[in-house]
Design an enzyme around this catalytic site. Structure first.
Site, PDB file in Angstrom:
ATOM      1  N   ASP A 243     -22.537   8.315  31.415  1.00 61.25           N
ATOM      2  CA  ASP A 243     -22.680   7.052  32.154  1.00 61.25           C
ATOM      3  C   ASP A 243     -21.986   7.201  33.512  1.00 61.25           C
ATOM      4  O   ASP A 243     -20.911   6.673  33.745  1.00 61.25           O
ATOM      5  CB  ASP A 243     -22.046   5.932  31.308  1.00 61.25           C
ATOM      6  CG  ASP A 243     -22.255   4.546  31.891  1.00 61.25           C
ATOM      7  OD1 ASP A 243     -23.202   4.367  32.685  1.00 61.25           O
ATOM      8  OD2 ASP A 243     -21.457   3.646  31.552  1.00 61.25           O
TER       9      ASP A 243
HETATM   10  C1  SPV Z   1     -22.016  -0.614  29.393  1.00 58.67           C
HETATM   11  O1  SPV Z   1     -22.120  -0.915  28.193  1.00 58.67           O
HETATM   12  O2  SPV Z   1     -22.785   0.155  29.963  1.00 58.67           O
HETATM   13  C2  SPV Z   1     -20.934  -1.184  30.186  1.00 58.67           C
HETATM   14  C3  SPV Z   1     -19.718  -1.637  29.533  1.00 58.67           C
HETATM   15  O3  SPV Z   1     -21.073  -1.227  31.388  1.00 58.67           O
HETATM   16  S1  SPV Z   1     -18.560  -0.353  29.599  1.00 58.67           S
HETATM   17  O4  SPV Z   1     -19.060   0.796  28.843  1.00 58.67           O
HETATM   18  O5  SPV Z   1     -17.371  -0.912  29.014  1.00 58.67           O
HETATM   19  O6  SPV Z   1     -18.317   0.036  30.985  1.00 58.67           O
HETATM   20 MG    MG Z   2     -22.581  -0.013  32.106  1.00 55.17          MG
END
Ligand code: SPV
Ligand code: MG
Length: 284
Positions: A54
């Site tokens: 991510d």
């Molecule tokens: C997601 O679920 O992609 C989020 C929340 O943005 S977090 O993983 O806490 O950043």
């Molecule tokens: Mg996110």
């Protein structure tokens, strides 16, 4: 009621709402079946389901496609995680055009510099200039065609270690810019800084939280403290990774699938979830 109006109602009603992260349409079906109030199209989950970190790697059209699949599968309203908005104001405007046209109830934008890093990763987090980000929120709000389409401004100051005063200052700027709600994020293992934020915020606009690292915060207490929506952002994905690991390991060791047959969802259950009879009736 439109899905956008449903999401707005969840944010504005007295009772706290619970929404759950989904990476795909099938997960969204299960979230709805379990009785939750809405769905979160999580950039973390959607990235992970493509074996990607991510780190802002997915394009707007990739997140839109994934979010649209999720949205079509459920009657619940969907809040789409749009990371930092995919560029400058002009990209945010197109993002709103496209997500709103897809029937998605709202989007969330976070005040970090592109490409953002997941909030729970160690190492640095680069906060966007607050005036620049407020401009992005203003552009998003101006771009929507229906007044119910929700724009949530996500404040990452606590995640970046910039402190409570900076978090509150940024939240006010984004509310001034027209955000319908703020998401205040924290990576502490208890909700103390979220409580402090809520006290300072005094209910100016609805507040969304993601209690991944402080999962023991009592829901009634969160509601009393002023939280409107909690997002269980990644639990369905993490549950399926654990389940798949267990079953695959067992099959590998046993040399066959007999031992797991009674522990996994029968094919019939999947035929039900995917509505085989409805499709066959429609096409008969
Ligand atoms: C997601 O679920 O992609 C989020 C929340 O943005 S977090 O993983 O806490 O950043
Ligand atoms: Mg996110």
């Amino acid at each position: 009621m439109s899905k956008a109006a449903q999401l707005r109602e969840l944010l504005e009603r007295k009772e706290i709402a619970r929404i759950v992260g989904a990476r795909d349409a099938l997960t969204a079906l299960l979230v709805e079946e379990a009785g939750f109030d809405g769905v979160w199209a999580s950039s973390f989950e959607i990235s992970a389901s493509r074996a990607l970190p991510d780190l802002g790697l997915l394009t707007m059209s990739e997140l839109l496609e994934a979010s649209s699949h999720v949205n079509r599968a459920t009657s619940l309203p969907l809040l789409a995680d749009c990371d930092t908005g995919f560029g400058g104001n002009i990209n945010v405007v197109r993002t709103v055009d496209m997500f709103e046209a897809a029937g998605i109830a709202g989007i969330c934008l976070e005040d970090k510099v592109f490409p953002k890093r997941n909030s729970f990763l160690g190492g640095g987090q680069n906060l966007e200039d607050p005036a620049e980000f407020a401009g992005r929120i203003e552009a998003a709000v101006r771009a929507r065609s229906g007044s119910d389409f929700t724009v949530v401004a996500r404040v990452e100051a606590l995640i970046a270690g910039a402190g409570l005063d900076e978090a509150v200052r940024r939240a006010h700027l984004y509310a001034d810019a027209g955000a319908d709600a703020v998401l205040i994020h924290s990576k502490k293992t208890e909700p103390s800084e979220i409580r402090e934020f809520l006290r300072a915020w005094q209910g100016r606009k609805p507040v969304v939280v993601v209690p991944t690292t402080y999962p023991h915060w009592d829901l009634a207490e969160a509601e009393a403290a002023g939280v409107s929506v909690v997002i269980y952002a990644n639990h369905a994905l993490r549950a399926s990774v654990s389940a798949m690991r267990d079953v695959l390991g067992e099959i590998r060791v046993a040399g066959g699938t007999g031992g797991v047959e009674d522990t996994i969802a029968p094919m019939k259950e999947l035929f039900g979830l995917t509505q085989v009879s409805r499709w066959e009736e429609r096409s008969a």
